[in-house]
Design an enzyme around this catalytic site. Structure first.
Site, PDB file in Angstrom:
ATOM      1  N   SER A  16       0.808  -1.229   0.000  1.00  0.00           N
ATOM      2  CA  SER A  16       0.000   0.000   0.000  1.00  0.00           C
ATOM      3  C   SER A  16       0.839   1.276   0.000  1.00  0.00           C
ATOM      4  CB  SER A  16      -0.975  -0.008   1.185  1.00  0.00           C
ATOM      5  OG  SER A  16      -1.908  -1.025   0.995  1.00  0.00           O
ATOM      6  N   THR A  61      -5.554  -3.637   7.462  1.00  0.00           N
ATOM      7  CA  THR A  61      -5.445  -4.994   6.936  1.00  0.00           C
ATOM      8  C   THR A  61      -5.519  -5.980   8.098  1.00  0.00           C
ATOM      9  OG1 THR A  61      -4.183  -6.414   5.444  1.00  0.00           O
ATOM     10  CG2 THR A  61      -2.877  -4.932   6.839  1.00  0.00           C
ATOM     11  N   LYS A  65      -9.655  -5.648  10.585  1.00  0.00           N
ATOM     12  CA  LYS A  65     -10.752  -5.064   9.806  1.00  0.00           C
ATOM     13  C   LYS A  65     -12.066  -5.022  10.597  1.00  0.00           C
ATOM     14  CE  LYS A  65      -8.922  -5.994   5.202  1.00  0.00           C
ATOM     15  NZ  LYS A  65      -9.140  -6.544   3.879  1.00  0.00           N
ATOM     16  N   GLY A 128     -14.889 -16.021   4.717  1.00  0.00           N
ATOM     17  CA  GLY A 128     -14.161 -15.264   5.741  1.00  0.00           C
ATOM     18  C   GLY A 128     -14.301 -13.770   5.491  1.00  0.00           C
ATOM     19  N   GLY A 129     -13.341 -13.022   6.024  1.00  0.00           N
ATOM     20  CA  GLY A 129     -13.400 -11.562   5.933  1.00  0.00           C
ATOM     21  C   GLY A 129     -13.398 -11.062   4.502  1.00  0.00           C
ATOM     22  N   ARG A 151     -15.799 -24.282   2.965  1.00  0.00           N
ATOM     23  CA  ARG A 151     -15.426 -25.541   3.640  1.00  0.00           C
ATOM     24  C   ARG A 151     -16.354 -25.768   4.827  1.00  0.00           C
ATOM     25  NH1 ARG A 151      -9.328 -25.467   5.663  1.00  0.00           N
ATOM     26  NH2 ARG A 151     -10.233 -23.906   7.052  1.00  0.00           N
ATOM     27  N   THR A 152     -16.572 -24.732   5.615  1.00  0.00           N
ATOM     28  CA  THR A 152     -17.512 -24.825   6.747  1.00  0.00           C
ATOM     29  C   THR A 152     -18.827 -24.208   6.267  1.00  0.00           C
ATOM     30  OG1 THR A 152     -15.607 -24.458   8.178  1.00  0.00           O
ATOM     31  CG2 THR A 152     -17.782 -24.297   9.205  1.00  0.00           C
ATOM     32  N   GLY A 244      -5.100 -11.496  -7.504  1.00  0.00           N
ATOM     33  CA  GLY A 244      -5.736 -10.409  -6.751  1.00  0.00           C
ATOM     34  C   GLY A 244      -4.974  -9.091  -6.771  1.00  0.00           C
TER      35      GLY A 244
HETATM   36  P1  NAP Z   1     -10.146 -15.506   6.599  1.00  0.00           P
HETATM   37  O1  NAP Z   1     -11.112 -14.519   7.155  1.00  0.00           O
HETATM   38  O2  NAP Z   1      -9.183 -16.184   7.497  1.00  0.00           O
HETATM   39  O3  NAP Z   1     -11.043 -16.644   5.874  1.00  0.00           O
HETATM   40  C1  NAP Z   1     -10.443 -17.725   5.271  1.00  0.00           C
HETATM   41  C2  NAP Z   1     -11.459 -18.475   4.422  1.00  0.00           C
HETATM   42  O4  NAP Z   1     -10.754 -19.442   3.654  1.00  0.00           O
HETATM   43  C3  NAP Z   1     -12.517 -19.233   5.222  1.00  0.00           C
HETATM   44  O5  NAP Z   1     -13.711 -19.237   4.475  1.00  0.00           O
HETATM   45  C4  NAP Z   1     -11.903 -20.646   5.299  1.00  0.00           C
HETATM   46  O6  NAP Z   1     -12.863 -21.668   5.437  1.00  0.00           O
HETATM   47  C5  NAP Z   1     -11.281 -20.756   3.933  1.00  0.00           C
HETATM   48  N1  NAP Z   1     -10.142 -21.668   3.863  1.00  0.00           N
HETATM   49  C6  NAP Z   1      -8.946 -21.566   4.492  1.00  0.00           C
HETATM   50  N2  NAP Z   1      -8.117 -22.573   4.110  1.00  0.00           N
HETATM   51  C7  NAP Z   1      -8.829 -23.322   3.222  1.00  0.00           C
HETATM   52  C8  NAP Z   1      -8.527 -24.496   2.476  1.00  0.00           C
HETATM   53  N3  NAP Z   1      -7.324 -25.098   2.559  1.00  0.00           N
HETATM   54  N4  NAP Z   1      -9.467 -25.000   1.665  1.00  0.00           N
HETATM   55  C9  NAP Z   1     -10.681 -24.398   1.567  1.00  0.00           C
HETATM   56  N5  NAP Z   1     -11.031 -23.286   2.242  1.00  0.00           N
HETATM   57  C10 NAP Z   1     -10.100 -22.760   3.068  1.00  0.00           C
HETATM   58  O7  NAP Z   1      -9.248 -14.869   5.431  1.00  0.00           O
HETATM   59  P2  NAP Z   1      -9.669 -13.666   4.461  1.00  0.00           P
HETATM   60  O8  NAP Z   1      -9.352 -12.368   5.086  1.00  0.00           O
HETATM   61  O9  NAP Z   1     -11.078 -13.919   4.028  1.00  0.00           O
HETATM   62  O10 NAP Z   1      -8.648 -13.822   3.228  1.00  0.00           O
HETATM   63  C11 NAP Z   1      -8.849 -14.782   2.204  1.00  0.00           C
HETATM   64  C12 NAP Z   1      -7.893 -14.528   1.038  1.00  0.00           C
HETATM   65  O11 NAP Z   1      -8.159 -13.278   0.420  1.00  0.00           O
HETATM   66  C13 NAP Z   1      -6.420 -14.466   1.465  1.00  0.00           C
HETATM   67  O12 NAP Z   1      -5.713 -15.207   0.509  1.00  0.00           O
HETATM   68  C14 NAP Z   1      -6.073 -12.984   1.373  1.00  0.00           C
HETATM   69  O13 NAP Z   1      -4.707 -12.796   1.063  1.00  0.00           O
HETATM   70  C15 NAP Z   1      -6.958 -12.551   0.217  1.00  0.00           C
HETATM   71  N6  NAP Z   1      -7.264 -11.086   0.186  1.00  0.00           N
HETATM   72  C16 NAP Z   1      -6.829 -10.339  -0.886  1.00  0.00           C
HETATM   73  C17 NAP Z   1      -7.137  -8.976  -0.977  1.00  0.00           C
HETATM   74  C18 NAP Z   1      -6.663  -8.175  -2.167  1.00  0.00           C
HETATM   75  O14 NAP Z   1      -6.691  -6.932  -2.139  1.00  0.00           O
HETATM   76  N7  NAP Z   1      -6.240  -8.793  -3.258  1.00  0.00           N
HETATM   77  C19 NAP Z   1      -7.877  -8.349   0.038  1.00  0.00           C
HETATM   78  C20 NAP Z   1      -8.314  -9.123   1.116  1.00  0.00           C
HETATM   79  C21 NAP Z   1      -8.001 -10.499   1.177  1.00  0.00           C
HETATM   80  P3  NAP Z   1     -13.459 -22.085   6.892  1.00  0.00           P
HETATM   81  O15 NAP Z   1     -14.550 -21.108   7.192  1.00  0.00           O
HETATM   82  O16 NAP Z   1     -13.928 -23.463   6.677  1.00  0.00           O
HETATM   83  O17 NAP Z   1     -12.304 -21.984   7.867  1.00  0.00           O
END
Ligand code: NAP
Length: 280
Positions: A16, A61, A65, A128-129, A151-152, A244
């Protein structure tokens, strides 16, 4: 110089500061954008300290959040839906909270990837978030369907329930699934968005390639080398693959617009950032 920052833990990896410095240079503006590593439990104190140093706004981040959404004294409808906030704007004694993640993703898909979401069948993997932040803006594009698979399964159901009223008002078929539900596996999609953290371990997405329609757009929110298995998986199933990085730059442009009243050019910044990351 106007002062901004990104707050996170970890935050060292954040692109950023580079992105906002490039935006400022391109717009002929002068600003100081810092990285702020904050310990767990110290988020609101860190925001207070930053404001008293003259900070005008900040990006948030992981893992703050949700705390940022709670701290904001004014929350946008998007923040209320996402229950997460990635941009704070300091206005007098008010802290305005916005979430630009979903707007950034939509700009990247519709603008940069030239792919229509409206009237298409869209699948989001993850609940997730990140998924919470993108669902509202995706719905606003009025896809034919917007299904969420996680997954969940009950987390997907909770997320969809929160968006049910918006989906209904826009006439979008929005449903929740577990990753192995037969009804999900029997379908295929024009746009598949991996908002799960599967790529963090460089795993291929946790769904079969048959979910991708020929010529579909498959987009991972992850960027950098960790996204490579997803990109290869998508291409091997005839999809057009996208990481992304574009979302990252576009969500930053939306934050810049909120802070500075003007949206900076993103195409050149995305091109330069990609080249920089490839060189590294
Ligand atoms: P989070 O809140 O921790 O949520 C993780 C999610 O991924 C949950 O739904 C979890 O499922 C699922 N998950 C984790 N490991 C998995 C696996 N091996 N197989 C299937 N599902 C799995 O994380 P988040 O903040 O949502 O971030 C998710 C992704 O988005 C990350 O890779 C992050 O880097 C990316 N992101 C990118 C940007 C961008 O600007 N490009 C912005 C924000 C986030 P369960 O509910 O079953 O645990």
């Amino acid at each position: 110089m106007d002062l901004y920052c990104v707050i996170g833990n970890p935050v060292e990896h954040s692109k950023s500061p580079w992105i906002h410095s490039r935006f400022a240079a391109l717009m002929g503006q002068s600003l100081d954008y810092q990285k702020l590593l904050v310990s767990l439990g110290e988020f609101s104190q860190a925001v207070d300290n930053f404001r008293s140093r003259g900070g005008r706004g900040c990006n948030i981040t992981l893992p703050f959040k949700q705390e940022a959404a709670a701290l904001a004294t004014q929350r946008s409808a998007r923040v209320e839906l996402a229950q997460a906030c990635n941009t704070l704007i300091f206005q007098g004694d008010q802290i305005v909270g916005e979430n630009t993640d979903g707007l950034g993703l939509v700009s990247d898909i519709v603008g940069n990837a030239q792919t229509q979401i409206s009237k298409r069948d869209v699948l989001v993997i993850g609940a997730g978030g990140a998924a919470a932040g993108i669902l509202g803006p995706l719905l606003e594009q009025r896809p034919k369907c917007l299904w969420v698979a996680n997954r969940t399964a009950h987390k997907a159901a909770g997320l969809v329930a929160r968006h049910a009223s918006l989906a209904h008002s826009l006439g979008v078929d929005c449903q929740a699934f577990g990753l192995s539900d037969a009804a999900l596996l029997a379908c295929n999609f024009d746009v598949l968005i991996n908002a799960s953290a599967s790529s963090l371990n460089q795993d291929a997405p946790p769904v079969p390639g048959s979910l991708l329609r020929q010529g579909a757009l498959a987009c991972d929110l992850m960027y950098g080398p960790s996204a490579d298995p997803f990109l290869k998986w998508a291409q091997s199933h005839g999809a057009s693959a996208r990481d992304g990085l574009g979302m990252l730059v576009e969500q930053a442009a939306e934050a810049f617009l909120l802070w500075r009243g003007i949206r900076p050019p993103t195409e050149i910044v995305l091109r330069e950032l990609r080249a920089l990351m490839l060189a590294a």
